[in-house]
Enzyme design. Structure first.
Site, PDB file in Angstrom:
ATOM      1  N   TYR A   1       0.827  -1.222   0.000  1.00 28.12           N
ATOM      2  CA  TYR A   1       0.000   0.000   0.000  1.00 28.12           C
ATOM      3  C   TYR A   1       0.858   1.268   0.000  1.00 28.12           C
ATOM      4  O   TYR A   1       0.427   2.308  -0.512  1.00 28.12           O
ATOM      5  CB  TYR A   1      -1.049  -0.033   1.121  1.00 28.12           C
TER       6      TYR A   1
ATOM      7  N   ARG B   1       1.266   1.790  -3.635  1.00 33.39           N
ATOM      8  CA  ARG B   1       0.018   2.314  -4.229  1.00 33.39           C
ATOM      9  C   ARG B   1      -0.123   3.819  -3.917  1.00 33.39           C
ATOM     10  O   ARG B   1      -0.518   4.604  -4.740  1.00 33.39           O
ATOM     11  CB  ARG B   1      -1.233   1.600  -3.655  1.00 33.39           C
TER      12      ARG B   1
ATOM     13  N   VAL C   1     -10.000   3.147  -3.776  1.00 33.25           N
ATOM     14  CA  VAL C   1      -9.425   3.669  -2.535  1.00 33.25           C
ATOM     15  C   VAL C   1      -8.661   4.965  -2.795  1.00 33.25           C
ATOM     16  O   VAL C   1      -8.174   5.593  -1.857  1.00 33.25           O
ATOM     17  CB  VAL C   1      -8.536   2.605  -1.845  1.00 33.25           C
ATOM     18  N   ASP C   2      -8.571   5.364  -4.061  1.00 33.24           N
ATOM     19  CA  ASP C   2      -7.901   6.642  -4.352  1.00 33.24           C
ATOM     20  C   ASP C   2      -8.823   7.809  -3.986  1.00 33.24           C
ATOM     21  O   ASP C   2     -10.001   7.626  -3.695  1.00 33.24           O
ATOM     22  CB  ASP C   2      -7.460   6.702  -5.826  1.00 33.24           C
TER      23      ASP C   2
ATOM     24  N   HIS D   1     -14.491   0.559  -0.074  1.00 33.85           N
ATOM     25  CA  HIS D   1     -13.352  -0.324   0.209  1.00 33.85           C
ATOM     26  C   HIS D   1     -12.206   0.384   0.928  1.00 33.85           C
ATOM     27  O   HIS D   1     -11.074  -0.073   0.872  1.00 33.85           O
ATOM     28  CB  HIS D   1     -12.864  -0.982  -1.090  1.00 33.85           C
TER      29      HIS D   1
ATOM     30  N   GLY E   1     -16.850   1.716 -14.923  1.00 31.98           N
ATOM     31  CA  GLY E   1     -15.547   1.089 -14.745  1.00 31.98           C
ATOM     32  C   GLY E   1     -15.443   0.060 -13.648  1.00 31.98           C
ATOM     33  O   GLY E   1     -14.449   0.015 -12.931  1.00 31.98           O
ATOM     34  N   THR E   2     -16.454  -0.774 -13.527  1.00 33.36           N
ATOM     35  CA  THR E   2     -16.334  -1.890 -12.575  1.00 33.36           C
ATOM     36  C   THR E   2     -16.795  -3.174 -13.246  1.00 33.36           C
ATOM     37  O   THR E   2     -17.799  -3.180 -13.958  1.00 33.36           O
ATOM     38  CB  THR E   2     -17.113  -1.655 -11.259  1.00 33.36           C
ATOM     39  N   SER E   3     -16.068  -4.247 -12.997  1.00 31.46           N
ATOM     40  CA  SER E   3     -16.434  -5.532 -13.593  1.00 31.46           C
ATOM     41  C   SER E   3     -17.590  -6.179 -12.834  1.00 31.46           C
ATOM     42  O   SER E   3     -18.075  -7.232 -13.235  1.00 31.46           O
ATOM     43  CB  SER E   3     -15.213  -6.473 -13.591  1.00 31.46           C
TER      44      SER E   3
HETATM   45  P1  OAD Z   1     -11.904  -4.552 -12.107  1.00 26.72           P
HETATM   46  O1  OAD Z   1     -10.458  -4.516 -12.471  1.00 26.72           O
HETATM   47  O2  OAD Z   1     -12.490  -5.843 -11.720  1.00 26.72           O
HETATM   48  O3  OAD Z   1     -12.778  -3.983 -13.318  1.00 26.72           O
HETATM   49  C1  OAD Z   1     -12.398  -2.802 -13.989  1.00 26.72           C
HETATM   50  C2  OAD Z   1     -13.437  -2.461 -15.036  1.00 26.72           C
HETATM   51  O4  OAD Z   1     -13.048  -1.219 -15.615  1.00 26.72           O
HETATM   52  C3  OAD Z   1     -13.547  -3.472 -16.194  1.00 26.72           C
HETATM   53  O5  OAD Z   1     -14.913  -3.760 -16.453  1.00 26.72           O
HETATM   54  C4  OAD Z   1     -12.897  -2.728 -17.370  1.00 26.72           C
HETATM   55  O6  OAD Z   1     -13.471  -3.072 -18.637  1.00 26.72           O
HETATM   56  C5  OAD Z   1     -13.214  -1.277 -17.011  1.00 26.72           C
HETATM   57  N1  OAD Z   1     -12.338  -0.276 -17.639  1.00 26.72           N
HETATM   58  C6  OAD Z   1     -11.059  -0.408 -18.069  1.00 26.72           C
HETATM   59  N2  OAD Z   1     -10.613   0.752 -18.576  1.00 26.72           N
HETATM   60  C7  OAD Z   1     -11.631   1.643 -18.457  1.00 26.72           C
HETATM   61  C8  OAD Z   1     -11.793   3.037 -18.794  1.00 26.72           C
HETATM   62  N3  OAD Z   1     -10.810   3.752 -19.352  1.00 26.72           N
HETATM   63  N4  OAD Z   1     -12.975   3.626 -18.514  1.00 26.72           N
HETATM   64  C9  OAD Z   1     -13.992   2.917 -17.950  1.00 26.72           C
HETATM   65  N5  OAD Z   1     -13.896   1.616 -17.613  1.00 26.72           N
HETATM   66  C10 OAD Z   1     -12.726   0.987 -17.860  1.00 26.72           C
HETATM   67  O7  OAD Z   1     -12.097  -3.439 -10.959  1.00 26.72           O
HETATM   68  P2  OAD Z   1     -13.282  -3.269  -9.907  1.00 26.72           P
HETATM   69  O8  OAD Z   1     -14.567  -3.748 -10.453  1.00 26.72           O
HETATM   70  O9  OAD Z   1     -13.204  -1.857  -9.421  1.00 26.72           O
HETATM   71  O10 OAD Z   1     -11.116  -4.304  -3.965  1.00 26.72           O
HETATM   72  O11 OAD Z   1     -12.808  -4.221  -8.741  1.00 26.72           O
HETATM   73  C11 OAD Z   1     -13.581  -4.292  -7.569  1.00 26.72           C
HETATM   74  C12 OAD Z   1     -12.704  -4.515  -6.360  1.00 26.72           C
HETATM   75  O12 OAD Z   1     -11.854  -5.635  -6.586  1.00 26.72           O
HETATM   76  C13 OAD Z   1     -11.738  -3.398  -6.069  1.00 26.72           C
HETATM   77  O13 OAD Z   1     -12.333  -2.336  -5.332  1.00 26.72           O
HETATM   78  C14 OAD Z   1     -10.649  -4.055  -5.294  1.00 26.72           C
HETATM   79  C15 OAD Z   1     -10.515  -5.316  -6.115  1.00 26.72           C
HETATM   80  O14 OAD Z   1      -9.990  -6.400  -5.493  1.00 26.72           O
HETATM   81  C16 OAD Z   1     -10.220  -4.453  -2.966  1.00 26.72           C
HETATM   82  O15 OAD Z   1      -9.023  -4.460  -3.119  1.00 26.72           O
HETATM   83  C17 OAD Z   1     -10.847  -4.610  -1.629  1.00 26.72           C
END
Ligand code: OAD
Length: 236
Positions: free
Chosen positions: A56, A59, A91-92, A107, A178-180
């Site tokens: 961290y 990061r 977390v940013d 988170h 931007g979340t999977s």
């Molecule tokens: P992921 O890495 O799982 O997903 C990222 C998403 O962002 C994907 O769907 C990409 O297609 C999309 N993406 C990539 N580039 C992009 C862009 N320029 N604009 C918009 N979208 C874009 O990340 P999270 O879903 O945030 O938790 O992951 C969830 C949690 O898993 C995080 O908070 C973290 C991680 O482990 C902890 O560490 C507790």
């Protein structure tokens, strides 16, 4: 004057990708480079707190060399016309630095460290800035326990999920960026929308959403996607 419509954003790592912060699950993402359960789980913290502290620190160093992207700024600009709440898994602090005033961090927050015995006690929180962004492994909090990153590790409860769900339940519009949608309980927040609430998803890739929900997918990155969203909302 009519009350402003309430727009709730749910953001993930892709929101900050254009600022230069790696996502987690894309090719080359953080969880390909680091063993997630060693650096981001409760068990990992207990097994090797020094490794987690160094992870961290790294990061945080990156974050302080990073600026909000156009997408963060457009989310903040929405406050002029809408009642905006941002719920972020990130977390940013890039939403705050872009000017968003109501941000719920699900988170944790990278710029904070806390007691490892009493994580949610603000008495032991410390805020780190660019000039003191590294914690020397082994440093203690004021209660004598190890100082730990203020991060919700895997295997831990998510204290802010209830207030987040309440906000989603009150949304006139939900925007997911931007979340999977792989990590729960955050991914389940979409189910708290009232029936008929418009849901927009901004992501360059396909993301699977719960069956039966109607979602408008704006297939673009965060900045371009926010521009398109604002055009759609201006017309409606
Ligand atoms: P992921 O890495 O799982 O997903 C990222 C998403 O962002 C994907 O769907 C990409 O297609 C999309 N993406 C990539 N580039 C992009 C862009 N320029 N604009 C918009 N979208 C874009 O990340 P999270 O879903 O945030 O938790 O992951 C969830 C949690 O898993 C995080 O908070 C973290 C991680 O482990 C902890 O560490 C507790």
């Amino acid at each position: 004057m009519a009350a402003k419509k309430k727009v709730v954003f749910l953001t993930g790592a892709g929101m900050s990708a254009e600022s230069g912060i790696s996502t987690f699950r894309d090719a080359g993402g953080l969880w390909e480079q680091y063993p997630v359960m060693q650096v981001a789980s409760h068990t990992g913290w207990l097994q090797d707190p020094d490794l987690v502290t160094r992870f961290y620190n790294e990061r945080r160093r990156q974050l302080f060399n990073t600026q909000p992207c156009g997408g963060h700024k457009l989310v903040a600009a929405m406050e002029q016309d809408y009642d905006v709440v941002v719920i972020t898994q990130n977390v940013d602090d890039l939403h705050e630095r872009a000017g968003s005033t109501r941000v719920i961090h699900l988170h944790g927050e990278l710029c904070k460290v806390c007691s490892s015995r009493d994580v949610e006690n603000p008495r032991y929180w410390q805020t780190l800035g660019p000039d003191n962004c590294e914690v020397t492994p082994g440093t203690k909090a004021a209660d004598g326990s190890l100082l730990r990153p203020y991060i919700v590790f895997f295997e831990e409860a998510v204290p802010m999920i209830a207030p987040a769900a309440e906000q989603v339940g009150k949304a006139d519009i939900l925007v997911i960026i931007g979340t999977s949608l792989n990590v729960y309980p955050a991914a389940g927040l979409i189910n708290y929308t009232q029936s008929g609430t418009p849901i927009y998803l901004i992501d360059p890739k396909d993301v699977s959403v719960p069956y039966g929900l109607s979602v408008t997918h704006i297939k673009a990155g965060a900045t371009e996607g926010m521009k398109q969203l604002m055009e759609i909302l201006n017309k409606s």
